[in-house]
Design an enzyme around this catalytic site. Structure first.
Site, PDB file in Angstrom:
ATOM      1  N   LYS A  61      74.741  79.290  16.628  1.00 37.83           N
ATOM      2  CA  LYS A  61      74.092  79.920  15.012  1.00 37.83           C
ATOM      3  C   LYS A  61      73.657  78.504  14.435  1.00 37.83           C
ATOM      4  CE  LYS A  61      76.138  81.690  10.580  1.00 37.83           C
ATOM      5  NZ  LYS A  61      77.100  82.541   9.666  1.00 37.83           N
ATOM      6  N   LYS A 112      78.727  76.019  15.252  1.00 34.42           N
ATOM      7  CA  LYS A 112      78.229  76.396  14.164  1.00 34.42           C
ATOM      8  C   LYS A 112      77.653  75.431  13.580  1.00 34.42           C
ATOM      9  CE  LYS A 112      79.209  78.651  10.061  1.00 34.42           C
ATOM     10  NZ  LYS A 112      80.787  80.153   9.459  1.00 34.42           N
TER      11      LYS A 112
END
Length: 340
Positions: free
Chosen positions: A261, A208
């Protein structure tokens, strides 16, 4: 005066390989297609709140903070077109936010009560829950903030275990730690197994990144940091090898699914993880990606259906087994319509 016409003649090229032969007919293109896209490849992120009405999100046209009634209607419509995985994200009242985020494990809180309502209606619905403190934290961070501004890793992990257990007790099928604290996957696995939630999966937000594409999401949940940023725990966008390290750790610690992400700007990371692991991979087409495609389409600059499906196909091609996308219901409608 005579007119001369020169006619050019061309002998056929002496080619043994002509790739275009496999593109000449729709039926042929269909059976040589390497990547498929279907409703079962989508997880539908949904914003919820405790209000009685749906509240549109200005920066994410077509999305809203959903009331209980609105949520049930949206899930029913999504299931009708084949989307049976949803991820819940809560917009929590400011009065409930504290420095330790303890509302995150309130058994009567918004998320556990919503899980129970959904499971009562559709026992076979797969529910993914976010494990992070930022919706509940008065500081707006994914973790507990020390007086000097540091994000406390181990104290945060203990809080996340409380949160995940609360969600599992309510009926969550998959818990998805998005916090990026060190060691949280192992701690969550041990906590879940310790209460006999051995079948609850962990979908780790493995890579992320500290991205600029999260702005509309933070508007939707009012969860932006009150001070500082998230760069001490989310990954540097410049780093690729670090994602492989994070993936190796999450896999060893017991993750069932790994996440990248954002998706679109990090397809190289997704492809690298696909080569490095045999675990299923998820990718999150984040709010900023959604907002860009929506805005350009609304202005007539792009064909929304074509660019959305192409972007999702690209994420699948790079290695994602499942995609978090705010287009889930819409894309599924297009895909199922195309099949008829």
């Amino acid at each position: 005066m005579s007119r001369r016409t020169d006619t050019m003649t061309l002998d056929p090229l002496n080619l043994l390989q002509r790739p275009r032969r496999n593109r000449k007919h729709p039926a042929i293109r269909a059976f040589v297609r390497e990547t498929t896209l279907a409703p079962e490849h989508f997880i539908y992120p949904l914003f919820i709140h405790a209000g009685d009405d749906d509240v549109p999100i200005a920066s994410m046209p077509g999305c809203a903070r959903l009331s209980r009634r609105g949520l049930l209607a949206e899930v029913e419509a999504a299931r009708a077109v084949g989307v049976n995985l949803v991820a819940l994200f809560p917009a929590v009242a400011e009065s409930l936010k504290t420095s330790d985020g303890r509302e995150a494990w309130n058994p009567n809180g918004l998320i556990p009560e919503t899980i129970k309502a959904l499971k009562d209606r559709w026992p076979d619905l797969v529910i993914v829950t976010d494990v992070a403190l930022d919706p509940y934290n008065s500081d707006g961070h994914d973790g507990i903030v020390a007086p000097d501004g540091r994000i406390l890793n181990d104290e945060t992990v203990a809080a996340l275990c409380n949160q995940a257990l609360c969600q599992a007790r309510a009926g969550a099928d998959i818990v998805a730690p998005s916090d990026m604290m060190d060691g949280r996957v192992q701690a969550l696995r041990e906590a879940l197994d310790g209460e006999d939630f051995i079948d609850v999966s962990i979908l780790a937000y493995t890579a992320k990144y500290a991205s600029a594409f999260y702005g509309p999401f933070r508007d939707a949940l009012d969860s932006a940091p009150k001070s500082g940023d998230k760069k001490t725990y989310q990954m540097d966008p410049a780093n690729a090898r670090e994602a492989l390290r994070e993936a190796e750790l999450d896999e060893v610690e017991g993750a069932d699914i790994l996440m990248v992400k954002p998706a679109g700007p990090y397809l190289d990371i997704l492809a690298a993880l696909r080569r490095a692991t045999n675990l299923p991979l998820a990718a999150y087409q984040v709010s900023g990606e959604y907002a860009m495609l929506k805005a350009a389409s609304e202005r007539g600059w792009l064909d929304e259906k074509r660019v959305v499906l192409e972007s999702l196909l690209g994420i699948r091609r790079a290695g994602a087994d499942v995609i978090f996308t705010y287009f889930a219901r819409q894309a599924a409608e297009w895909l199922t319509g195309a099949r008829k």
